[in-house]
Design a protein around this motif. Structure first.
Motif, PDB file in Angstrom:
ATOM      1  N   ARG B  34     -21.970 -34.512  10.793  1.00 56.76           N
ATOM      2  CA  ARG B  34     -20.886 -35.215  11.485  1.00 56.76           C
ATOM      3  C   ARG B  34     -21.428 -36.426  12.226  1.00 56.76           C
ATOM      4  O   ARG B  34     -20.815 -37.483  12.240  1.00 56.76           O
ATOM      5  N   VAL B  35     -22.601 -36.236  12.847  1.00 59.66           N
ATOM      6  CA  VAL B  35     -23.239 -37.365  13.517  1.00 59.66           C
ATOM      7  C   VAL B  35     -23.468 -38.485  12.514  1.00 59.66           C
ATOM      8  O   VAL B  35     -23.220 -39.662  12.787  1.00 59.66           O
ATOM      9  N   LEU B  36     -23.904 -38.104  11.317  1.00 62.95           N
ATOM     10  CA  LEU B  36     -24.180 -39.095  10.284  1.00 62.95           C
ATOM     11  C   LEU B  36     -22.900 -39.835   9.901  1.00 62.95           C
ATOM     12  O   LEU B  36     -22.890 -41.067   9.794  1.00 62.95           O
ATOM     13  N   LEU B  37     -21.805 -39.073   9.700  1.00 59.51           N
ATOM     14  CA  LEU B  37     -20.532 -39.719   9.368  1.00 59.51           C
ATOM     15  C   LEU B  37     -20.127 -40.683  10.489  1.00 59.51           C
ATOM     16  O   LEU B  37     -19.657 -41.795  10.228  1.00 59.51           O
ATOM     17  N   GLY B  38     -20.349 -40.239  11.730  1.00 52.09           N
ATOM     18  CA  GLY B  38     -20.048 -41.105  12.861  1.00 52.09           C
ATOM     19  C   GLY B  38     -20.858 -42.380  12.812  1.00 52.09           C
ATOM     20  O   GLY B  38     -20.332 -43.478  13.028  1.00 52.09           O
ATOM     21  N   PHE B  39     -22.140 -42.235  12.495  1.00 47.79           N
ATOM     22  CA  PHE B  39     -23.009 -43.413  12.422  1.00 47.79           C
ATOM     23  C   PHE B  39     -22.544 -44.365  11.327  1.00 47.79           C
ATOM     24  O   PHE B  39     -22.544 -45.586  11.503  1.00 47.79           O
ATOM     25  N   ILE B  40     -22.135 -43.808  10.177  1.00 48.65           N
ATOM     26  CA  ILE B  40     -21.677 -44.659   9.070  1.00 48.65           C
ATOM     27  C   ILE B  40     -20.425 -45.433   9.491  1.00 48.65           C
ATOM     28  O   ILE B  40     -20.331 -46.652   9.284  1.00 48.65           O
ATOM     29  N   LEU B  41     -19.470 -44.725  10.108  1.00 50.80           N
ATOM     30  CA  LEU B  41     -18.248 -45.400  10.569  1.00 50.80           C
ATOM     31  C   LEU B  41     -18.591 -46.493  11.578  1.00 50.80           C
ATOM     32  O   LEU B  41     -18.102 -47.621  11.491  1.00 50.80           O
ATOM     33  N   LEU B  42     -19.459 -46.126  12.521  1.00 50.35           N
ATOM     34  CA  LEU B  42     -19.828 -47.057  13.575  1.00 50.35           C
ATOM     35  C   LEU B  42     -20.487 -48.306  12.994  1.00 50.35           C
ATOM     36  O   LEU B  42     -20.146 -49.434  13.361  1.00 50.35           O
ATOM     37  N   SER B  43     -21.409 -48.099  12.054  1.00 51.72           N
ATOM     38  CA  SER B  43     -22.102 -49.286  11.545  1.00 51.72           C
ATOM     39  C   SER B  43     -21.180 -50.120  10.665  1.00 51.72           C
ATOM     40  O   SER B  43     -21.311 -51.339  10.628  1.00 51.72           O
ATOM     41  N   ASN B  44     -20.214 -49.467   9.990  1.00 51.61           N
ATOM     42  CA  ASN B  44     -19.238 -50.269   9.254  1.00 51.61           C
ATOM     43  C   ASN B  44     -18.386 -51.095  10.205  1.00 51.61           C
ATOM     44  O   ASN B  44     -18.071 -52.260   9.914  1.00 51.61           O
ATOM     45  N   GLY B  45     -18.050 -50.486  11.340  1.00 50.70           N
ATOM     46  CA  GLY B  45     -17.298 -51.224  12.347  1.00 50.70           C
ATOM     47  C   GLY B  45     -18.060 -52.441  12.825  1.00 50.70           C
ATOM     48  O   GLY B  45     -17.512 -53.545  12.924  1.00 50.70           O
ATOM     49  N   VAL B  46     -19.356 -52.231  13.079  1.00 46.22           N
ATOM     50  CA  VAL B  46     -20.169 -53.347  13.570  1.00 46.22           C
ATOM     51  C   VAL B  46     -20.326 -54.411  12.483  1.00 46.22           C
ATOM     52  O   VAL B  46     -20.318 -55.608  12.773  1.00 46.22           O
ATOM     53  N   ASN B  47     -20.438 -53.976  11.225  1.00 44.56           N
ATOM     54  CA  ASN B  47     -20.524 -54.949  10.138  1.00 44.56           C
ATOM     55  C   ASN B  47     -19.269 -55.815  10.080  1.00 44.56           C
ATOM     56  O   ASN B  47     -19.350 -57.036   9.880  1.00 44.56           O
ATOM     57  N   LEU B  48     -18.107 -55.173  10.267  1.00 40.01           N
ATOM     58  CA  LEU B  48     -16.866 -55.941  10.306  1.00 40.01           C
ATOM     59  C   LEU B  48     -16.883 -56.928  11.468  1.00 40.01           C
ATOM     60  O   LEU B  48     -16.399 -58.047  11.354  1.00 40.01           O
ATOM     61  N   MET B  49     -17.482 -56.475  12.574  1.00 37.51           N
ATOM     62  CA  MET B  49     -17.568 -57.341  13.744  1.00 37.51           C
ATOM     63  C   MET B  49     -18.380 -58.593  13.417  1.00 37.51           C
ATOM     64  O   MET B  49     -18.036 -59.698  13.833  1.00 37.51           O
ATOM     65  N   LEU B  50     -19.468 -58.407  12.652  1.00 36.23           N
ATOM     66  CA  LEU B  50     -20.264 -59.560  12.220  1.00 36.23           C
ATOM     67  C   LEU B  50     -19.408 -60.490  11.378  1.00 36.23           C
ATOM     68  O   LEU B  50     -19.504 -61.716  11.468  1.00 36.23           O
ATOM     69  N   LEU B  51     -18.558 -59.899  10.542  1.00 39.74           N
ATOM     70  CA  LEU B  51     -17.684 -60.698   9.679  1.00 39.74           C
ATOM     71  C   LEU B  51     -16.724 -61.522  10.531  1.00 39.74           C
ATOM     72  O   LEU B  51     -16.511 -62.716  10.280  1.00 39.74           O
ATOM     73  N   VAL B  52     -16.169 -60.874  11.561  1.00 38.29           N
ATOM     74  CA  VAL B  52     -15.280 -61.595  12.477  1.00 38.29           C
ATOM     75  C   VAL B  52     -16.049 -62.725  13.153  1.00 38.29           C
ATOM     76  O   VAL B  52     -15.538 -63.837  13.308  1.00 38.29           O
ATOM     77  N   ALA B  53     -17.308 -62.439  13.528  1.00 39.27           N
ATOM     78  CA  ALA B  53     -18.116 -63.446  14.203  1.00 39.27           C
ATOM     79  C   ALA B  53     -18.360 -64.650  13.303  1.00 39.27           C
ATOM     80  O   ALA B  53     -18.594 -65.753  13.786  1.00 39.27           O
ATOM     81  N   GLY B  54     -18.341 -64.448  11.990  1.00 41.23           N
ATOM     82  CA  GLY B  54     -18.582 -65.544  11.056  1.00 41.23           C
ATOM     83  C   GLY B  54     -17.406 -66.497  10.943  1.00 41.23           C
ATOM     84  O   GLY B  54     -17.505 -67.526  10.272  1.00 41.23           O
ATOM     85  N   GLY B  55     -16.278 -66.162  11.549  1.00 39.86           N
ATOM     86  CA  GLY B  55     -15.140 -67.088  11.539  1.00 39.86           C
ATOM     87  C   GLY B  55     -14.229 -66.897  10.338  1.00 39.86           C
ATOM     88  O   GLY B  55     -14.371 -65.942   9.564  1.00 39.86           O
ATOM     89  N   ARG B  56     -13.315 -67.841  10.192  1.00 37.05           N
ATOM     90  CA  ARG B  56     -12.276 -67.770   9.183  1.00 37.05           C
ATOM     91  C   ARG B  56     -12.875 -67.766   7.774  1.00 37.05           C
ATOM     92  O   ARG B  56     -13.924 -68.368   7.534  1.00 37.05           O
ATOM     93  N   ALA B  57     -12.192 -67.104   6.853  1.00 35.36           N
ATOM     94  CA  ALA B  57     -12.622 -67.136   5.455  1.00 35.36           C
ATOM     95  C   ALA B  57     -12.346 -68.517   4.872  1.00 35.36           C
ATOM     96  O   ALA B  57     -11.438 -69.217   5.305  1.00 35.36           O
ATOM     97  N   GLY B  58     -13.143 -68.901   3.885  1.00 34.16           N
ATOM     98  CA  GLY B  58     -12.946 -70.209   3.269  1.00 34.16           C
ATOM     99  C   GLY B  58     -13.403 -70.151   1.826  1.00 34.16           C
ATOM    100  O   GLY B  58     -13.491 -69.068   1.241  1.00 34.16           O
TER     101      GLY B  58
END
Lengths: 534, 173
Positions: B34-58
Motif C-alpha cells: 500500500r505504501v508503494l501504491l501511495g508512492f506511485i500515486l504521489l510521484s505521478n502527482g508530482v510529475n503532473l505538477m512538473l507538467l503544470v510548471a512547464g506552462g501551456r501546451a503548444g
C-alpha cells in the motif's frame, strides 16, 4: 566536443569522480563471476578517483572549475561545478570510500563470508556489492558536484537506490525491516524534493543553481519562503535533523559494518551539504529561517545525544551520536556568517572521518566480541589492546577532547556563535558544550562496558584480529588524528570555501563567465536562438 | 521572467491535488504494497505538477517543425518528468522486491517495529509508576490525602501504561 587543449585542463578532472565509479560499476557488474578482477577494478577506480579529486581540490582553490556537460552551455545544459566546498567534500568522501572498501575486502562481505546469523550462504548474489558500492560513490560525487537542482535530485536518487540495495544486502528479516523503513522515508523526501523542483521551475523558469541565485531574489518573498522551506524539508530528512531523524537509528545498525560506516559518514553529509548550498547560494540573507534552523540544531543536538545515552547497543548508540552531531553542523550553517560556515565545513570533514572510523571499529568489536550489545561485551581492553586503542582515539575525538580535530571544530563553532552574539546563539553555545559532555558520557559508558568490565565467558582469549580489517580501520583512525596536524591549512581552506560560497557572485560568475545570462533557460527563447544560427 | 503565460489548467491542478492526497493517505499505511501504491500515486502527482510548471501546451518542441508564430511547449519540463518516471520505475521495482521478500519471510509485508525501540518503550513503561510516586511524595502537604492521591495516580497510570504499550510506537527517546 572537447578540443585537445581542454583535455589537459582542470576541467577534465571535474566529471571524473562521477564517471570513473560509474564505468567501474558497469565493468564489475559484467565481470561478476571473477571476484578478484572485481576487487582490483573497484580499488583501482576509487584510488584513481581519490587522486583526481585531490587534484581537483587543488585546482578549485584558485577558482571554481565548471564543466558544461555535453558541451551545452549552462542554463540550457547541465553544469558540473567544482568550487572549493564541492571539491573538498568529494575528496574527503573518496578517501573515506576507499578505506571502507579495503575494510570490506578484508571482511569478505563481497564474497558472502560475513558471519551473520540467518544469512543463507550461497543463495544470495553478493557479487552485487562492488557495482552497488561504486554506484553509491558516483551518486555522492554527482550530488556534490552538481550545479543544477534537478541533477542534484538525480544524484540523490542514484545514492538512494544504491544505498537501499546495500542496506538490504542478503535480505535477512532484520535488514528487510530496516530497509523498508529507510526506503519509505527516503522516497518521501525524494518526492518532496521533486515537488520543490517543480515549484521552483514554475516560479523562476530555471533549475540551474547559478541562475536561481540571480532570479530568486526577484521572486515574491512569500513564494520564496515556501520554496526554501520545502527544499529544507527535503534535505532535512536526508540529513536527519531532529523531528525528521527517527528513521536513522532504526535503519542503520542492522547493515554490515562497512555499509553502516559509509552511510554514517556520507549520506547525512550530502543532506548537510545541500542545506549549506541552499542557505548560502540560493537563499542568502534570511534571518527568520536561520533562527528556525538554530532552534532545530539545538533540538537535534540535545534529543540525539539523550537518545544515545539511553542506548545499550554500540551501533545504535553511535547512530544517535551521529544524529546529535548533525546539529553542530546545522548550528554553523544557521549562523550564516563566514566564521560559522567555515566551522561547519571543517566539522563536516572531521565528522565524516571520525564517525566512519568508529563504525568500522565497532565492526571489529562485533567480530571480536560476537555482539554489539553492551551487556554481552567486556574485557576487550585486556583481550584486544589494539582494538581498545582504535576505539578510544576516535571516541575521544568525537567527544571533542583537545587536541583532536573534534575539539578544533567545536572551538570554531563556539567562537562563531560567540561572535554572533545573539541570545539564541548563546543558548546554542551552551547547548553545544552540554552535548559534547553528554557525548563524552555516552562513549565512556560504551568504553567502560565493552572494554573495562569483566569479560563474559563467551569471549575467548588469544584470537588475533584479522589484519585485513585492522589496517583500513587503523588508517581511518590515523587520518582522523592527522586532521589535527593539518588543521591549520585545512581550516584555511574551509574558510576560503566558506567565503566563496557566502559571497554568491564567485559561483555565479564561474558558471556564467560572460556576466549576463547566456540564455534565459526558457525553451521558447532557446529555440529562437538556435533557429537564428543557420 | 514570467513562465506561465496564462493561469494553469484547473483540471491538472485538481488532478495533482487528488493524486497527492490519496498518495499521502496510502503512504501512512503499514503494509509495504500500500505504501508503494501511495508512492506511485504521489510521484505521478508530482510529475503532473512538473507538467503544470512547464506552462501551456503548444506545438511539438522540434526546431523548424512548429508553424511560424505558434508557441512551442516546454521540452525541459517533459525531460524532467521522463527522468523522474524512470527513477520511479526503478525504485518501484526495488520496493516490490522488498515487499515480496518480506512476504517470503513473514507471510505478510507489514513493516514491523524495531526490536530495540520496543525494548526501550517497555523499560519506560516499567519505570513510569516509580517516577509518579516519587514526584507526588515530594509535593505532599497533608500526608493522608497525598498518599491516597498517589495511590490513585499509580493505580491509574499503571493501568493506562499497560494498555497502549505493546506496539511500542513512538518509543524513540
Amino acid at each position: 566536443m572537447i578540443d585537445l587543449d581542454a583535455l589537459w585542463s582542470a576541467q577534465t578532472l571535474v566529471p571524473l569522480p562521477v564517471l570513473l565509479p560509474l564505468f567501474a560499476a558497469g565493468l564489475t557488474l559484467a565481470l561478476h563471476r571473477f571476484a578478484n578482477v572485481q576487487r582490483t577494478i573497484s580499488v583501482a577506480a576509487l584510488a584513481t578517483t581519490t587522486v583526481a579529486s585531490g587534484a581537483l581540490m587543488v585546482a578549485a582553490d584558485s577558482g571554481p572549475v565548471v564543466v558544461d556537460v555535453g558541451g551545452w552551455a549552462a542554463p540550457v545544459g547541465i553544469a558540473l561545478v567544482a568550487d572549493r566546498l564541492a571539491a573538498l567534500m568529494v575528496t574527503v568522501s573518496c578517501v573515506m570510500l576507499l578505506c571502507v572498501l579495503l575494510y570490506s575486502l578484508g571482511q569478505g562481505i563481497a564474497e558472502g563470508e560475513e558471519p551473520s546469523d540467518g544469512m543463507v550462504a550461497g543463495a544470495i548474489p553478493v557479487a552485487i556489492f562492488h557495482p552497488t558500492y561504486l554506484v553509491l560513490a558516483a551518486g555522492v560525487a554527482n550530488a556534490f558536484l552538481s550545479g543544477d537542482l534537478f541533477n542534484l535530485y538525480v544524484g540523490f536518487e542514484i545514492l538512494l537506490a544504491a544505498s537501499s540495495v546495500l542496506l538490504t544486502l542478503g535480505g535477512t528479516a532484520e535488514r528487510v525491516r530496516a530497509g523498508s523503513v529507510y526506503i519509505v522515508v527516503a522516497l518521501l523526501s525524494s518526492v518532496l524534493f521533486l515537488s520543490a523542483i517543480a515549484l521552483v521551475y514554475a516560479a523562476t523558469g530555471t533549475v540551474n543553481m547559478a541562475q536561481l541565485a540571480e532570479r530568486l531574489p526577484e521572486v515574491d518573498p512569500t513564494v520564496r519562503l515556501a520554496l526554501q522551506l520545502l527544499l529544507l524539508l527535503a534535505f532535512g530528512i536526508k540529513a536527519a535533523i531532529f523531528p525528521l531523524s527517527a528513521w536513522l537509528p532504526d535503519s542503520y545498525p542492522t547493515a554490515p559494518a562497512p555499509v553502516t560506516a559509509v552511510f554514517a559518514g556520507l549520506l547525512t553529509k550530502v543532506g548537510v551539504y545541500s542545506i549549506l548550498r541552499t542557505q548560502t547560494l540560493l537563499f542568502p540573507d534570511d534571518a527568520v529561517v536561520d533562527r528556525v534552523l538554530m532552534v532545530l540544531a539545538l533540538a537535534t543536538m540535545v534529543v540525539g545525544i539523550l537518545g544515545a545515552v539511553a542506548q545499550n547497543d554500540v551501533k545504535r548508540l553511535l547512530s544517535f551520536t551521529l544524529v546529535s552531531h548533525i546539529g553542530f553542523m546545522l548550528f554553523g550553517v544557521a549562523l550564516a556568517s563566514e566564521a560559522g560556515t567555515a566551522a561547519a565545513i571543517f566539522y563536516v570533514v572531521h565528522h565524516i572521518s571520525v564517525q566512519t572510523a568508529l563504525f568500522l571499529v565497532v565492526g571489529l568489536v562485533e567480530w571480536r566480541g560476537g555482539s554489539t550489545s553492551l551487556d554481552r561485551l567486556g574485557g576487550l581492553a585486556r583481550l584486544a589492546p589494539a582494538l581498545a586503542v582504535l576505539f578510544f582515539v576516535p571516541a575521544l575525538n568525537l567527544a571533542g577532547i583537545p587536541p583532536l580535530s573534534g575539539f578544533l571544530g567545536k572551538v570554531g563553532l563556539l567562537t562563531a556563535g560567540v561572535e554572533d552574539g545573539s541570545g539564541l546563539a548563546w543558548v546554542l553555545v551552551v547547548g553545544s558544550v552540554v552535548t559534547s559532555l553528554l557525548t563524552l558520557y555516552a562513549v565512556v559508558k560504551a568504553w567502560n562496558k565493552a572494554f573495562w568490565q569483566a569479560a563474559p565467558p563467551e569471549i575467548v582469549a588469544d584470537v588475533p584480529l584479522p589484519k585485513g580489517l585492522v589496517w583500513p580501520a587503523g588508517t581511518l583512525v590515523a587520518l582522523g588524528v592527522a586532521l589535527t596536524v593539518v588543521a591549520g591549512p585545512l581550516y584555511g581552506y574551509a574558510e576560503r570555501a566558506a567565503r566563496t560560497s557566502m559571497d554568491g557572485f564567485t559561483y555565479v560568475n564561474a558558471v556564467f563567465p560572460d556576466g549576463a545570462d547566456r540564455g534565459t533557460g526558457e525553451s521558447v527563447d532557446v529555440s529562437a536562438d538556435t533557429e537564428e544560427l543557420p | 521572467m514570467i513562465v506561465l503565460e496564462n493561469t494553469p489548467s484547473a483540471v491538472l491542478v485538481l488532478a495533482v491535488g487528488v493524486l497527492c492526497g490519496t498518495g499521502v493517505y496510502l503512504l501512512l499505511e503499514r503494509p509495504l504494497t500500500r505504501v508503494l501504491l501511495g508512492f506511485i500515486l504521489l510521484s505521478n502527482g508530482v510529475n503532473l505538477m512538473l507538467l503544470v510548471a512547464g506552462g501551456r501546451a503548444g506545438a511539438s518542441p522540434v526546431v523548424g517543425n512548429a508553424p511560424p508564430g505558434e508557441r512551442m511547449s516546454d521540452p525541459l519540463a517533459q525531460a524532467m518528468i521522463l527522468t523522474a518516471i524512470v527513477i520511479t520505475l526503478a525504485l518501484t521495482a526495488f520496493v516490490l522486491a522488498l515487499a515480496y521478500r518480506s512476504w517470503q519471510l513473514h507471510g505478510h509485508d507489514e513493516v514491523a517495529d524495531d526490536v530495540e525501540d520496543r525494548r526501550v518503550a517497555r523499560q519506560a513503561a516499567l519505570n513510569a509508576p516509580a517516577y509518579e510516586d516519587a514526584d507526588a511524595a515530594e509535593t505532599g502537604e497533608s500526608l493522608d490525602e497525598e498518599a491516597a492521591e498517589v495511590y490513585d495516580e499509580v493505580a491509574d497510570d499503571g493501568g493506562r501504561d499497560d494498555r497502549p504499550r505493546p506496539g511500542g510506537q513512538g518509543g524513540e527517546p
